[in-house]
Design an enzyme around this catalytic site. Structure first.
Site, mmCIF file in Angstrom:
data_model
loop_
_atom_site.group_PDB
_atom_site.id
_atom_site.type_symbol
_atom_site.label_atom_id
_atom_site.label_comp_id
_atom_site.label_asym_id
_atom_site.label_seq_id
_atom_site.Cartn_x
_atom_site.Cartn_y
_atom_site.Cartn_z
ATOM 1 C CD GLU A 1 37.836 37.966 45.853
ATOM 2 O OE1 GLU A 1 38.435 38.865 46.208
ATOM 3 O OE2 GLU A 1 38.816 36.770 45.977
ATOM 4 C CG HIS B 1 39.203 37.286 38.940
ATOM 5 N ND1 HIS B 1 39.384 35.971 38.273
ATOM 6 C CD2 HIS B 1 40.506 36.973 39.452
ATOM 7 C CE1 HIS B 1 39.895 35.244 39.076
ATOM 8 N NE2 HIS B 1 40.215 36.181 39.694
#
Length: 467
Positions: free
Chosen positions: A51, A327
């Protein structure tokens, strides 16, 4: 020229949450991610990012890390890019981006998995002068689960993707190289995708090597209750369960009260003892050691072993006070366990044939059959919608001859034209996309059936030898 191979390799994997226009404070967070990777102690030798969608963010991270990670690759894929990056201390000799044949649906544009062209970023990294001083790195981001298994309509996609990356990693292991698979796999430990990777390739999940009794999912999904374990706290989830997503420590998963305090600039402190029901492990590092073969003794020895693994990148942004991503990172250190002379052979090898239980292949095949039936129904519905819109357009073209007012004719033509455009889009997805997906499903089905047949033969041979 690299004079000597390293005695250890430090690996880091992080989902950066760098969605353009959607991820809050994207530029600030990803710039800080680069700075924190550069400040890491010990510093990583190989980094895999997911990402990281824009070249701008990649360049920012590269600028901060290029003094010790001079080699890097931003991988291009799909319409909006795959979001995958590999950084390395040593030269990247070869690189490729392998698209997954099954990868979401264009109709689910609000989810975006199909549009980003998810796949596997592959890099062959030269770590030393000898022919075996190679690390083959595979960085990926599997399709996101939008419902809980087994009700997730994308389960078949994620299973097929795990199958594809497993084939790539197994091929690298057969060449006798150090193989590292890392990324956001969007799966929990010992799920179907996880078992496929650890059975059909020699790679192992580093966290389960050091923490074999760690959690298999979020406590709120009764994963701990089934095992008769108490509710884990936030600290236990990080240190023992290796949770990288939805942690109580992560500011992007806080409740509204904490978010309001953060918005006011307050540095919110989370007690390590707080219950942490939602945290789970979605990010992984898998590895397979290169092997050496002594022709005089016939012995094979693993060249690399796992030293340690940990969850990292938990720090907050220094001014925004938020977590750097939604995350945390997963990190591992691999040690070269032996120093071998160049005369020893390192491959290629015929790896041991290992198979899933027969019923697991049947489960995969049942999922394929169920999903294929769904897509065939979808194709009929989409083509039916096109037929309806085409009929409506023809009826509108005829009807305008008898309408009493021009504005009524305009409305009829506008609605019918819009509907026909929508119908053509549906026909395109029904004929082209669904057809392509069904063909990819047939290939996947053949591979699973082939593996199942080999598993049946091996099981029969084992039963015969055992008797």
């Amino acid at each position: 020229m690299i004079d000597s191979p390293p005695s250890s390799v430090r690996v880091l994997s992080l989902n950066c949450w760098g969605l353009k226009f959607l991820a809050k404070w994207r530029n600030e967070r990803l710039s800080e991610i680069g700075r924190q990777i550069a400040a890491a102690d010990p510093p990583p030798d190989i980094v895999g990012l997911q990402e990281c969608w824009t070249q701008q963010d990649y360049n920012s991270i590269r600028e901060s890390t290029k003094h010790f990670l001079p080699h890097g690759k931003f991988y291009h894929s799909g319409i909006f890019g795959g979001g995958l990056v590999i950084l390395a201390r040593w030269p990247i000799e070869e690189s490729s981006m392998v698209r997954y044949p099954l990868n979401g649906r264009p109709a689910a544009f609000y989810r975006g998995d199909w549009f980003v062209g998810k796949g596997v970023a592959c890099a062959r990294i030269r770590m030393g002068p000898r022919k075996r001083d190679i690390a083959e790195v595979f960085c990926t981001h599997l399709h996101a689960p939008y419902e809980s298994e087994p009700h997730d309509s994308y389960l078949c996609h994620r299973t097929a993707q795990a199958w594809e990356i497993t084939k790539l990693m197994r091929g690298a292991a057969e060449r006798g190289h150090l193989v590292i698979g890392l990324g956001d796999f969007n799966m929990v430990p010992l799920s179907l995708a996880h078992r496929i990777i650890e059975t059909h390739s020699p790679l192992r999940d580093v966290w389960r090597i050091t923490h074999p009794d760690s959690s298999l999912g979020a406590a709120k999904d009764k994963c701990e209750q089934v095992r008769g374990l108490p509710m884990p706290n936030a600290e236990f989830n990080i240190s023992k369960n290796g949770t990288t997503c939805d942690s109580a420590f992560n500011s992007w998963r806080w409740n509204e009260a904490h978010k309001k305090r953060l918005a006011k600039g307050e540095n919110v402190h989370i007690e390590p003892s707080v219950d942490d029901a939602s945290a789970k492990r979605l990010d992984y590092i898998f590895f397979s050691s290169g092997e050496t073969h002594d022709a005089s003794t016939g012995q094979r020895t693993a060249e690399w072993t796992l030293k340690e693994t940990n969850v990292g990148m938990m720090m907050r942004h220094p001014t925004l006070k938020c977590s750097l991503s939604d995350h945390f990172s997963i990190e591992a250190t691999l040690n070269r366990s032996i120093t071998t002379p160049e005369t020893l052979d390192t491959g290629p090898y015929a790896l041991e044939e290992r198979y899933l239980p027969i019923e697991t292949y049947d489960e995969i095949l049942a999922n394929i059959t169920k999903y294929m039936a769904r897509e065939r129904i979808q194709r009929k519905l989409r083509l039916g919608h096109f037929g309806f819109q085409l009929s409506l357009t023809v009826a509108s073209l005829i009807g305008v001859w008898w309408v009493p007012h021009n504005y009524v004719a305009f409305i009829l033509m506008f609605i019918s034209s819009f509907g026909l455009a929508l119908g053509v889009t549906e026909a395109w997805m029904g004929l082209l996309f669904v057809g392509s997906e069904i063909r990819a499903l047939k290939e996947f089905e053949w591979e699973v059936r082939n593996a199942r047949e080999r598993a049946v033969v091996k099981q029969a041979a084992d039963d015969k030898n055992g008797s």
